[in-house]
Design a protein around this motif. Structure first.
Motif, PDB file in Angstrom:
ATOM      1  N   GLU A  86      10.090   6.587  -3.914  1.00 30.45           N
ATOM      2  CA  GLU A  86       8.781   6.023  -2.514  1.00 30.45           C
ATOM      3  C   GLU A  86       7.540   6.047  -3.989  1.00 30.45           C
TER       4      GLU A  86
ATOM      5  N   LEU B 292      17.827   6.174  -1.312  1.00 34.46           N
ATOM      6  CA  LEU B 292      16.618   5.321  -0.408  1.00 34.46           C
ATOM      7  C   LEU B 292      16.973   3.847  -1.063  1.00 34.46           C
TER       8      LEU B 292
ATOM      9  N   LEU C 126      12.446  -0.189   1.137  1.00 33.78           N
ATOM     10  CA  LEU C 126      11.527   1.606   1.415  1.00 33.78           C
ATOM     11  C   LEU C 126      10.257   1.656   1.864  1.00 33.78           C
ATOM     12  N   GLU C 127       9.719   2.381   2.715  1.00 33.86           N
ATOM     13  CA  GLU C 127       8.727   2.506   2.772  1.00 33.86           C
ATOM     14  C   GLU C 127       7.604   2.957   1.426  1.00 33.86           C
TER      15      GLU C 127
ATOM     16  N   ALA D 248      14.551   3.026   4.380  1.00 31.14           N
ATOM     17  CA  ALA D 248      14.323   4.177   4.224  1.00 31.14           C
ATOM     18  C   ALA D 248      12.886   4.315   4.649  1.00 31.14           C
TER      19      ALA D 248
ATOM     20  N   LYS E 203       9.388   6.576   5.805  1.00 31.80           N
ATOM     21  CA  LYS E 203       8.528   7.801   5.647  1.00 31.80           C
ATOM     22  C   LYS E 203       8.350   8.863   6.945  1.00 31.80           C
TER      23      LYS E 203
ATOM     24  N   HIS F 101      14.113  16.424   2.549  1.00 32.30           N
ATOM     25  CA  HIS F 101      13.306  14.715   2.383  1.00 32.30           C
ATOM     26  C   HIS F 101      12.965  14.457   3.338  1.00 32.30           C
TER      27      HIS F 101
ATOM     28  N   TRP G  68      11.954  11.516   3.259  1.00 29.48           N
ATOM     29  CA  TRP G  68      11.931  10.279   3.880  1.00 29.48           C
ATOM     30  C   TRP G  68      12.986  10.259   5.164  1.00 29.48           C
ATOM     31  N   GLN G  69      13.419   9.719   5.746  1.00 29.21           N
ATOM     32  CA  GLN G  69      14.356   9.149   6.736  1.00 29.21           C
ATOM     33  C   GLN G  69      14.819   7.483   6.767  1.00 29.21           C
TER      34      GLN G  69
END
Length: 454
Positions: free
Chosen positions: A300, A334, A340-341, A358, A360, A393, A395-396
């Motif tokens: 990220e 991710l 991905l953010e 993905a 935040k 984590h 991130w989701q």
């Protein structure tokens, strides 16, 4: 097996045990000692600090992820012919599974490996109360293994007062102190301490810290204490010869740097040729590979750079589409997403193998130790098979996968996770191969089938 060893622990997190451990390791390095280091628990970042300071491998020891027998055997195996083994604890000394058990705590490791323990205590603002604190830790378990203490963030004058109090009241030796100095401070980030690559002038900090340790820590006496550790039983592993060798590409750079060293060694022992590569800096995957591992880390923080490396993205996509076996954990998971953010919430295009985004998260949701229970036959294990694992984590994913149930120990909480589709095994959980060697063995077998096709 005789292994001189010492374990640094603390009453809680944030008291300076990583600073003391790294300073001690650095001091030993300047003394030309042949050292091996360990980190209790599943943490990756402290092991990176140990490796950066020593320029040698550091190993995790974790009874939940590895099992007691493997902890002892791997500890002995990795400490073979070393002058001293240095262990850093995790959290508070007695803090174990679920916060309600000593299982998988630093104390559990100390008692299993029969290692003398030195508590690192931040004594700023304390006087006689420090005696009560230490007495409680010593007497909480019949055999605590606590033999000494190092005081952190104190002046020399206050240290002399506390040392007299402690040694008068308790059967403990005070092995020195560290003063409060900003040049020793290690900054933190959302997963804990920042990685060594991101720490400014780390080697200079560690050099200054080692010099301070030589002045105010009784290093020679700690080395003598380490020699009092009793012998451990060691049963060498019988490694069968891997008839068919394979070549596995492993992502390793600032974005992907979370690997258990024992996992890499396991693959090498079974004949795998490990080829490291950088998704950030290299243009394509290594040539003639038969498998791909994408480990955890901080993708990220490098989402823009990863997204802009389009030749690497195309190279990975092409090989996966051809059937290349893929094992991905957390940050690597991710990277497999469509987008991905980054830290600011800006979205970047990724590999697109996992049809999900993905994003935040605001806080930790699923984290800690889990047991993965396969709900179906998967790429690396059969239905009903279980694997100890760990998640941590912020991130989701909009699609966590559903090949496994992740079940929290000492709790009824569980959730679905992990994608096992075609040639891809990917999810948030981190797995230590010695927790269930079928995972690594089956991945190696899949990679070897690629050798036959090539």
């Amino acid at each position: 097996m005789n292994i001189p060893r010492i374990l640094f622990s603390a009453p809680s997190s944030g008291t300076g045990k990583t600073t003391v451990t790294c300073g001690f390791l650095s001091a030993l390095k300047y003394r030309n000692q042949n050292v091996v280091s360990y980190k209790c628990g599943p943490d990756y970042i402290d092991t990176l600090f140990h490796s950066n300071v020593l320029n040698v491998n550091c190993y995790n020891i974790d009874t939940f992820l590895m099992g007691e027998k493997n902890v002892i055997n791997l500890f002995c195996q990795n400490a073979f012919e070393k002058q001293i083994a240095v262990i850093e604890g995790v959290m508070g000394y007695y803090d174990g599974i679920g916060g309600i058990s000593t299982d998988s705590s630093t104390y559990h490791i100390a008692s299993l490996t029969k290692t003398p323990v030195i508590l690192v205590v931040n004594a700023k603002g304390m006087s006689l109360s420090i005696v009560a604190l230490l007495k409680g830790f010593m007497e909480y378990q019949k055999q605590s293994y606590i033999k000494g203490v190092i005081l952190n963030d104190v002046s020399e004058m206050h240290y002399q007062t506390l040392k007299k109090l402690i040694e008068k009241e308790l059967p403990l030796q005070v092995y020195g102190y560290l003063p409060l100095k900003q040049e020793f401070a290690l900054k933190s980030r959302h997963l804990g301490l920042i990685t060594p690559q991101q720490t400014e002038h780390l080697q200079q900090k560690m050099y200054l810290l080692s010099k301070q340790m030589e002045k105010t820590i009784q290093i020679d006496e700690i080395l003598e204490l380490a020699k009092t550790a009793e012998p451990l039983p060691f049963v060498p592993q019988n490694i069968p010869k891997q008839i068919q060798k394979c070549r596995i590409a492993v992502a390793k750079d600032d974005a992907f740097c979370f690997y258990y060293e024992d996992n890499i060694q396991y693959l090498k022992q079974y004949g795998c040729d490990i080829q490291y590569f950088s998704p950030l800096h290299h243009k394509t995957l290594p040539t003639n590979i038969h498998g791909l591992i994408l480990g955890g880390g901080y993708p990220e923080l490098y989402a823009k750079q990863l997204s802009e490396n389009t030749t690497m993205i195309k190279s990975i996509q092409c090989e996966i589409n051809k059937g290349l076996p893929v094992y991905a954990e957390c940050g690597g998971f991710l990277y497999l997403h469509e987008t991905l953010e980054d830290m600011q919430g800006k979205e970047y295009t990724m590999l697109g193998v996992i049809k999900a985004k993905a994003v935040k998260g605001e806080r930790l949701k699923q984290f800690g130790y889990v047991t993965l229970c396969a709900k179906q036959n998967t790429l690396l294990c059969d239905k009903g098979e279980c694997i100890p694992a760990h998640e941590f984590h912020y991130w989701q994913s909009t699609n966590n996968g559903n090949a496994f149930d992740a079940v929290k120990p000492l709790s009824q909480k569980k959730w679905q996770c992990v994608h096992s589709v075609g040639n891809v095994f990917a999810g948030f959980p981190h797995i230590h191969f010695y927790g269930n060697t079928n995972i690594a063995d089956n991945f190696i077998k899949l990679c070897c089938t690629q050798v036959k096709k090539s």
